[in-house]
Design an enzyme around this catalytic site. Structure first.
Site, PDB file in Angstrom:
ATOM      1  N   TYR A  46       0.848  -1.200   0.000  1.00 19.82           N
ATOM      2  CA  TYR A  46       0.000   0.000   0.000  1.00 19.82           C
ATOM      3  C   TYR A  46       0.882   1.248   0.000  1.00 19.82           C
ATOM      4  CZ  TYR A  46      -3.106   3.671   1.669  1.00 19.82           C
ATOM      5  OH  TYR A  46      -3.783   4.858   1.802  1.00 19.82           O
ATOM      6  N   GLU A  79     -11.184   5.556   5.247  1.00 16.79           N
ATOM      7  CA  GLU A  79     -10.576   6.495   6.205  1.00 16.79           C
ATOM      8  C   GLU A  79     -11.554   6.809   7.336  1.00 16.79           C
ATOM      9  OE1 GLU A  79      -7.553   7.339   6.444  1.00 16.79           O
ATOM     10  OE2 GLU A  79      -6.670   7.052   4.466  1.00 16.79           O
ATOM     11  N   TRP A 111      -4.872   2.184  10.977  1.00 15.20           N
ATOM     12  CA  TRP A 111      -4.997   1.963   9.540  1.00 15.20           C
ATOM     13  C   TRP A 111      -4.746   0.499   9.200  1.00 15.20           C
ATOM     14  CZ3 TRP A 111      -7.622   3.353   5.791  1.00 15.20           C
ATOM     15  CH2 TRP A 111      -7.250   3.170   4.462  1.00 15.20           C
TER      16      TRP A 111
END
Length: 199
Positions: free
Chosen positions: A28, A50, A58
């Protein structure tokens, strides 16, 4: 040196190294984070992911990305906007996502507002890039400790989205969204991606 060894030897942002044992996390960082997005489907996906991160890490969300895509029809905004109460109950029973009633309800509400923005501006892409004048903000931070968690830019976008009725779009969440979608490029100067994205 093999490609795998070379990949491990690269300098990366400090946040990516916190989970260097997770290939999807490194991937990512290496392929998505900070890359300018112009695809509305991906914008919607990142806005929802998000928001789902609120109060969590995350890593927790990114590890569930595939199950989120399956649960939310690959973030097809038209389909998500049409979800009814029964679909919300199904989502609340899905162990592959964060089963938070407020976040699930917000995803549906945000989808409807996202569509309204598309109609008003022609695309969400056109709407959001206006906030940076069509050009990404390029930063040159020495370390991750120098990277802010919010800025005047994220304040402005957050305020506008909230005014339109979106939820889970506070300034910190929105700054993460801006970083993720490349409206802001925050790779630190010692990260190999910093120079790559400048080219």
């Amino acid at each position: 040196m093999t490609n795998s060894q070379e990949n491990r030897a690269k300098n990366r942002c400090g946040w990516a190294l916190t989970h260097a044992d997770k290939p999807f996390y490194i991937d990512y960082h290496d392929t998505e984070w900070g890359v300018s997005v112009h695809d509305d489907r991906l914008f919607f996906e990142m806005l929802i992911l998000e928001g789902a991160q609120a109060g969590l890490s995350w890593l927790t969300i990114l590890a569930r990305r595939d199950t989120y895509r399956a649960a939310f029809d690959n973030f097809d905004v038209q389909k998500v906007a049409a979800y009814d109460v029964a679909r919300q109950e199904t989502l609340l029973a899905d162990p592959g996502i964060i089963r938070n009633k407020l976040k699930i309800a917000a995803t549906i509400q945000n989808a409807r507002i996202f569509i309204a923005l598309q109609k008003e501006f022609g695309s969400f892409d056109s709407y959001v890039w206006k906030f940076v004048g069509g050009t990404p903000v390029i930063n040159h931070w020495p370390t991750m400790g120098d990277v802010p968690v919010s800025t005047d830019l994220s304040d402005a976008l957050s305020k506008d989205l909230k005014k339109r009725g979106m939820k889970f779009v506070g300034t910190t969440i929105i700054y993460s969204f801006l970083q993720a979608t490349g409206l802001v490029m925050d790779h630190t100067v010692d990260c190999y991606r910093h120079d790559e994205l400048l080219k």
